[in-house]
Design an enzyme around this catalytic site. Structure first.
Site, short mmCIF file in Angstrom:
data_model
loop_
_atom_site.label_atom_id
_atom_site.label_comp_id
_atom_site.label_asym_id
_atom_site.label_seq_id
_atom_site.Cartn_x
_atom_site.Cartn_y
_atom_site.Cartn_z
NE ARG A 242 -10.05 36.17 -7.37
CZ ARG A 242 -8.75 36.24 -7.05
NH1 ARG A 242 -7.82 36.04 -7.98
NH2 ARG A 242 -8.38 36.50 -5.81
CD GLU A 271 -9.88 29.49 -9.99
OE1 GLU A 271 -9.35 29.50 -8.86
OE2 GLU A 271 -9.70 30.37 -10.83
CG HIS A 290 -6.03 30.86 -8.82
ND1 HIS A 290 -7.30 31.27 -8.52
CD2 HIS A 290 -5.23 31.92 -8.50
CE1 HIS A 290 -7.28 32.51 -8.03
NE2 HIS A 290 -6.02 32.92 -8.02
C1 DGY Z 1 -4.77 36.56 -4.84
O1 DGY Z 1 -3.94 36.83 -3.97
O2 DGY Z 1 -5.84 37.15 -4.94
C2 DGY Z 1 -4.41 35.47 -5.78
O3 DGY Z 1 -5.25 35.42 -6.87
C3 DGY Z 1 -4.49 34.17 -5.03
O4 DGY Z 1 -5.83 33.90 -4.77
#
Ligand code: DGY
Length: 338
Positions: A242, A271, A290
């Site tokens: 993250r 984002e 992402h």
């Molecule tokens: C998750 O599954 O947490 C991935 O980062 C997609 O958001």
């Protein structure tokens, strides 16, 4: 189908296949929103106010919205991460939260490795050189990259995804593996020769530092200016976790003044990444939007698991993956006593 089952209402948001929507609609009334924005937020809220279940990717849900959803019993997110959801408020309401681990582990590890390769070998920068007609002579040292094989790979957070990245590094590229974890991982150590380190030591010893911890209060800005200063100036930072695990302004500064050599980033503090982010202008940064789990196969499997979780939770056979099952059981027990 009994009356109880037929009376379920489900709100579904984003990227469920027709077959998945059909499975849901066999047991419930389904309101499906391909997206939620200003144009349909009111309709979404009306549907949510009657819903027993909510399923979807990138769900936007806060306490105020929860207050307008008195029937809600289950939230099934199509993601492994749930830092975007109000866990404490869900717990207070006794709402079960389900997520989709495991099915995305290998794909997300592939993404990490794509970023490692691209960052070490400058793939994006050099592919642009060819595409833009800039390749006019033999490539010289100013375009050389850095090896991947044999470099020390430091995994910050050796959970499921971190372990899958470590496996690729050790078995595929002969990389010595360092890792952080709250306790030793015997299998990692025995099978891959990995060694556990405190974070500061891992940062100082690794050539490539790969972040794969969940985001929470403890990991907010885990990689700050001090942490970056501990890394080798030749090292690269890879983040597939993250954005807010890293202090982004501190990272920009470290990249600008050669505190570290390069970064490969799939996630950002904000984002989508604002177009005017200094990161966008940096040649030593490889960025993806992402896409950790974003393959056809994996997103399909995640959505399918989220459907199974939601139906299992509503119907009572039990979800496969629940994040807050203990809080939920406590809340159910309290409700019974009251
Ligand atoms: C998750 O599954 O947490 C991935 O980062 C997609 O958001």
């Amino acid at each position: 189908m009994d009356e109880q089952t037929k009376s379920w209402r489900i709100v579904a948001v984003r990227r469920l296949s027709e077959a998945q929507l059909k499975s849901l609609s066999e047991v419930a009334e389904v309101d499906y929103f391909e997206d939620v924005d200003e144009s349909n937020r009111a309709d979404f809220m009306t549907a949510l106010s009657k819903a027993h279940g909510l399923i979807g990717g990138k769900l936007e849900l806060d306490e105020t919205m929860l207050a307008e959803a008195p029937e809600l019993q289950v939230v099934s997110t199509i993601s492994v991460g749930y830092d975007h959801l109000p866990l404490e408020a869900l717990n207070r309401r006794g709402i079960l939260l389900c997520n989709t681990p495991d099915v995305l582990t290998e794909t997300t590890a592939d993404t990490a490795f794509a970023l490692i390769m691209a960052t070490q070998r400058r793939l994006v920068e050099l592919a642009s050189l060819v595409r833009d007609g800039g390749w006019r002579a033999h490539i010289g040292a100013e375009h050389f990259g850095v090896d991947v094989h044999s470099k020390t790979l430091g995994i910050v957070g050796a959970g499921r995804i971190g372990t899958a990245i470590a496996r690729r590094g050790a078995l595929g590229f002969g990389m010595p593996i360092l890792y952080t974890a709250s306790s030793s991982k015997t299998a990692l150590e025995q099978q891959l020769g990995a060694q556990r380190r405190e974070l500061n030591d891992l940062l100082a010893e690794s050539d490539i530092v790969c972040i794969s911890v969940p985001y929470n209060d403890d990991t907010h800005h885990l990689i700050d200016a001090d942490a970056l200063a501990r890394m080798k100036p030749t090292a690269a930072l890879i983040n597939i976790a993250r954005g807010k695990v890293v202090d982004e302004p501190a990272l920009i500064e470290a990249l600008r003044c050669s505190g570290i050599r390069a970064a490969g980033l799939d996630v950002f503090a904000e984002e989508p990444l604002p177009a005017n982010s200094p990161l966008a202008a940096m040649n030593n940064v490889v960025m993806t939007p992402h896409i950790g789990s974003a393959t056809h196969e994996t997103r399909e499997a995640m959505a399918q698991l989220a459907v199974v979780n939601l139906l299992g939770a509503l119907i009572g056979s039990g979800p496969l993956n629940a994040v807050n099952v203990n809080d939920w059981l406590r809340s159910a027990a309290n409700a019974k006593e009251a």
